[in-house]
Design a protein around this motif. Structure first.
Motif, mmCIF file in Angstrom:
data_model
loop_
_atom_site.group_PDB
_atom_site.id
_atom_site.type_symbol
_atom_site.label_atom_id
_atom_site.label_comp_id
_atom_site.label_asym_id
_atom_site.label_seq_id
_atom_site.Cartn_x
_atom_site.Cartn_y
_atom_site.Cartn_z
ATOM 1 N N GLY A 224 0.889 -1.182 0.229
ATOM 2 C CA GLY A 224 0.011 0.011 -0.010
ATOM 3 C C GLY A 224 0.878 1.100 -0.166
ATOM 4 O O GLY A 224 2.015 1.308 -0.463
ATOM 5 N N PHE A 225 0.354 2.272 0.440
ATOM 6 C CA PHE A 225 1.253 3.729 0.512
ATOM 7 C C PHE A 225 1.844 3.494 1.701
ATOM 8 O O PHE A 225 1.594 3.653 2.881
ATOM 9 C CB PHE A 225 -0.088 4.568 0.665
ATOM 10 N N GLN A 226 3.298 3.715 1.430
ATOM 11 C CA GLN A 226 4.059 3.445 2.665
ATOM 12 C C GLN A 226 4.854 4.768 2.534
ATOM 13 O O GLN A 226 5.313 5.518 1.553
ATOM 14 C CB GLN A 226 4.934 2.342 2.416
ATOM 15 N N GLY A 227 5.518 5.153 3.744
ATOM 16 C CA GLY A 227 6.662 6.233 3.783
ATOM 17 C C GLY A 227 7.831 5.863 3.547
ATOM 18 O O GLY A 227 8.012 4.731 3.156
ATOM 19 N N HIS A 271 2.931 4.355 -3.255
ATOM 20 C CA HIS A 271 2.687 2.851 -3.168
ATOM 21 C C HIS A 271 3.826 2.029 -3.370
ATOM 22 O O HIS A 271 4.796 2.246 -4.200
ATOM 23 C CB HIS A 271 1.726 2.756 -4.420
ATOM 24 N N MET A 272 3.637 1.092 -2.615
ATOM 25 C CA MET A 272 4.896 0.088 -2.333
ATOM 26 C C MET A 272 4.469 -1.380 -2.614
ATOM 27 O O MET A 272 3.604 -1.791 -2.083
ATOM 28 C CB MET A 272 5.513 0.163 -1.108
ATOM 29 N N GLY A 273 5.166 -1.877 -3.625
ATOM 30 C CA GLY A 273 4.730 -3.347 -3.469
ATOM 31 C C GLY A 273 3.860 -3.788 -4.923
ATOM 32 O O GLY A 273 3.553 -2.710 -5.771
ATOM 33 N N SER A 274 3.375 -4.773 -5.052
ATOM 34 C CA SER A 274 2.633 -5.402 -6.301
ATOM 35 C C SER A 274 3.236 -5.089 -7.582
ATOM 36 O O SER A 274 2.920 -4.466 -8.410
ATOM 37 C CB SER A 274 1.231 -4.302 -6.310
#
Lengths: 357, 284
Positions: A224-227, A271-274
């Motif tokens: 998801g949205f990550q810092g 956004h991180m991942g996927s």
């Protein structure tokens, strides 16, 4: 690999000095990281209509129709399929397989060393279609892939048969030619023409050989949205000593002098991942033919219960030297069952006596 | 020969013996299902005797097929080595293959202070004080390097985790390395040792006053510690049903899991008993 910028960076230009004085080279700065929508040529897949109020009699009738349409065929034998006996050579590219990552398990090697293995369940794969090289080179993706290369064929493989009710008519029509129940998941595997398979061929765990190296493609875990601390590994700020509202922030994002703007590719929250990733060169240490399970040494992109694709490795030193089941594995015709659980020679089998060094 | 025949006939009948350590009155409860066929159900004590057969309750990592395959592997390993029933507070001896030891095997005796993990990752920690030095070793239960696991004294304590022994006086963690296996007085019940351990003076490794420990003596701390512990405590958690539900496997699933492994475990127990009796008779 320096990305293409709008500035002239030949050694004679003024910009060259400015550009190459910088320590960081901003690569991958204008590359779109991922798309979440399917390509425009895909047909609409999932049924959009709401649950209709259908009477139980009609529902039963619909089910009967579906059963009649996809009546059970007898298991396909190797000799029935009419595959021309093609020879394997080291340049052959075989089909891959769609599998599900069902978790991880510890195993031990013969010297007592513990290894972590990922358990991959090879789903009910069937070949849907084979697209020969000339035809595939004319398609959108094929043209890009084989721009200056010799074109290869494409195998469309499907996995996870489901009730046709869940899909649209256009999607179900993709499977009409083969007469299979529509598959939840489709994948394309690039193959050399001598490894082509006719439609309706099943692909199982026996497609692979113990000890071979495979590449596993999957989409990484979606965070998801990550810092910036989790996403890029920034150190953030001090937890105490008077730090005012600066514990997990990014800090400075530019110098102010060179270029006088924020560079593209500046690491920021988002956004991180996927993401599509390949884990290459993973060794197959155990195959369970009864449940179609492949145990692979190492980790695989994606969370548990996600779909992955397994290919023969492209790493040059770990490719096949001997012929694998080519073009795929078929159970022996005389009805003898294959060995249910095949272990790599380096692994300690659980039923065998304890290791003594 | 008559003895062998008698014991062989035991294999055919359901178990009724309650003899050896590690086996309390394990009765096969036969209940009927709807169709009238008898369904074998494992006794409810199995979830305490074999807790590592239950999977990790976190739903993101659960997959029934993988858990089933893992259980099959666990049973395979158990057919080779006896992994006895034990609890935190039991004193155990583990023999491990070790390349650096003089006779290639290393034996360690200690009290089990914690156990955890599920499936093939199950582990337990043994603690002992050797030459005035506290030593803890974490053993993985299904590691093939382990040659033998013996339970020298099977008992429980008042707490599930005995990590406070690290801050206790050393005599509570000292056990002789040549300790012999003690005979069980009562095979149907695992005794609970109600000992209250004395801790060393502070500083401690953890804030024991915040953990509701039953097995330690009165900590005798200034009142401010207990006030802070009250402030930080979460007394509502014991009423939180969903929290406990998420931390455990539902009872119906537990029954299914243990019904699956029950018959194999019973068979393994019987074979071991036969081998032991045969060995005893041969010696005689």
């Amino acid at each position: 690999m320096v990305s293409s910028l709008a500035v002239d960076i030949t050694p004679s230009s003024k910009a060259f000095k400015l550009f190459f004085n910088h320590e960081q080279i901003r690569t991958m700065s204008r590359v779109k990281r991922r798309t979440t929508h399917p390509p425009y040529w895909h047909v609409l897949k999932n049924n959009q209509r709401d649950d209709e109020k259908i009477s139980s009699d009609n529902l039963r009738f619909v089910r009967e129709v579906i059963q009649d349409k996809y009546k059970n065929k007898s298991p396909i034998k190797g000799s029935d399929l009419g595959i021309e006996k093609t020879e394997w050579d080291p340049k052959t590219k075989r089909s891959g397989v769609i599998a599900r990552n069902i978790g991880m398990q510890h195993m031990w090697e013969k010297d007592g060393k513990k290894i972590i293995c990922t358990v991959l369940q090879v789903l009910d794969n069937h070949v849907i279609r084979y697209v020969p090289p000339e035809e595939y080179a004319n398609s959108v993706i094929g043209a890009k892939m084989f721009k200056n290369r010799k074109p290869l064929g494409c195998l469309v493989v499907g996995a996870e048969a489901t009730n046709p009710d869940r899909f649209t008519r256009q999607y179900c029509s993709l499977f009409n030619e083969v007469g299979l129940l529509p598959k939840k998941r489709l994948a394309r595997f690039i193959v050399t023409p001598n490894a082509a398979l006719p439609p309706c061929t099943p692909l199982t765990a026996g497609h692979f050989v113990i000890g071979q190296a495979v590449d596993v493609y999957g989409k990484t875990i979606d965070y998801g949205f990550q810092g910036v601390v989790k996403r890029w590994g920034f150190k953030g700020g001090p937890a105490s000593h008077g730090a005012t509202k600066f514990h997990r922030r990014g800090g400075t994002i530019g110098t102010g002098r060179d270029k006088a703007r924020v560079w593209p590719g500046q690491k920021m929250p988002g956004h991180m991942g996927s993401e599509r990733r390949f884990n290459r060169g993973l060794k197959i240490v155990r195959i369970n033919m009864k449940y179609n399970i492949v145990y692979v040494k190492g980790t695989v992109p994606g969370p548990t219960n996600s779909i992955v694709q397994i290919f023969d490795t492209i790493l040059p030193r770990r490719k096949f030297t001997e012929a694998p089941p080519h073009p795929t594995y078929f159970p022996p015709e005389d009805g003898t069952l294959p060995q249910e659980d095949i272990w790599d020679s380096s692994l300690h089998v659980f039923g065998s006596p304890s290791i003594s060094v | 020969m008559a003895i062998v025949e008698h014991l062989a006939s035991l294999l055919r009948k359901p178990i009724e013996t309650s003899d050896e350590a590690g086996e309390r009155s394990v009765s096969t409860q036969k209940t009927g299902d709807e169709s009238g066929n008898t369904v074998i159900v494992a006794p409810p004590e199995f979830r305490f005797m074999y807790p590592e057969f239950l999977p990790d309750p976190a739903p993101e990592t659960r997959n029934r097929l993988r858990e089933k395959l893992e259980r099959m592997d666990m049973l395979q390993r158990r057919s080779v080595i006896e992994i006895p029933e034990f609890y935190t507070g039991s004193i155990m001896a583990v023999t491990v293959a070790d390349a650096n030891s003089p006779n290639k095997f290393a034996r360690f005796v200690g009290i089990c202070i914690q156990r955890g993990g599920s499936g093939l990752r199950a582990w337990f920690i043994l603690r002992n004080v050797v030459d005035k030095q506290g030593v803890e070793i974490l053993y993985e239960m299904y590691c093939p390097l382990i040659q033998k696991i013996e339970v020298l004294r099977l008992e429980r304590r008042l707490d599930e985790s005995l990590l406070y022994l690290r801050d206790a006086l050393p005599e509570y963690s000292t056990f002789p390395l040549n300790m012999e296996q003690e005979r069980r007085l009562n095979n149907s019940v695992v005794p609970i040792n109600p000992i209250k351990v004395k801790l060393r003076p502070r500083p401690w490794l953890e804030r024991w006053e915040r953990q509701n420990l039953q097995g330690v003596e009165d900590l005798n701390l200034p009142q401010r510690f207990y006030d802070k512990a009250e402030k930080v405590a979460k007394p509502w958690e014991k009423y939180d049903l969903m929290l406990h539900y998420r931390k455990t496997i539902p009872a119906e699933e537990q029954e299914k899991i243990f019904a699956e492994v029950h018959s194999q475990l019973q068979q393994q127990e019987l074979k071991r008993k036969l081998r032991r009796r045969r060995g005893f008779d041969n010696e005689q």
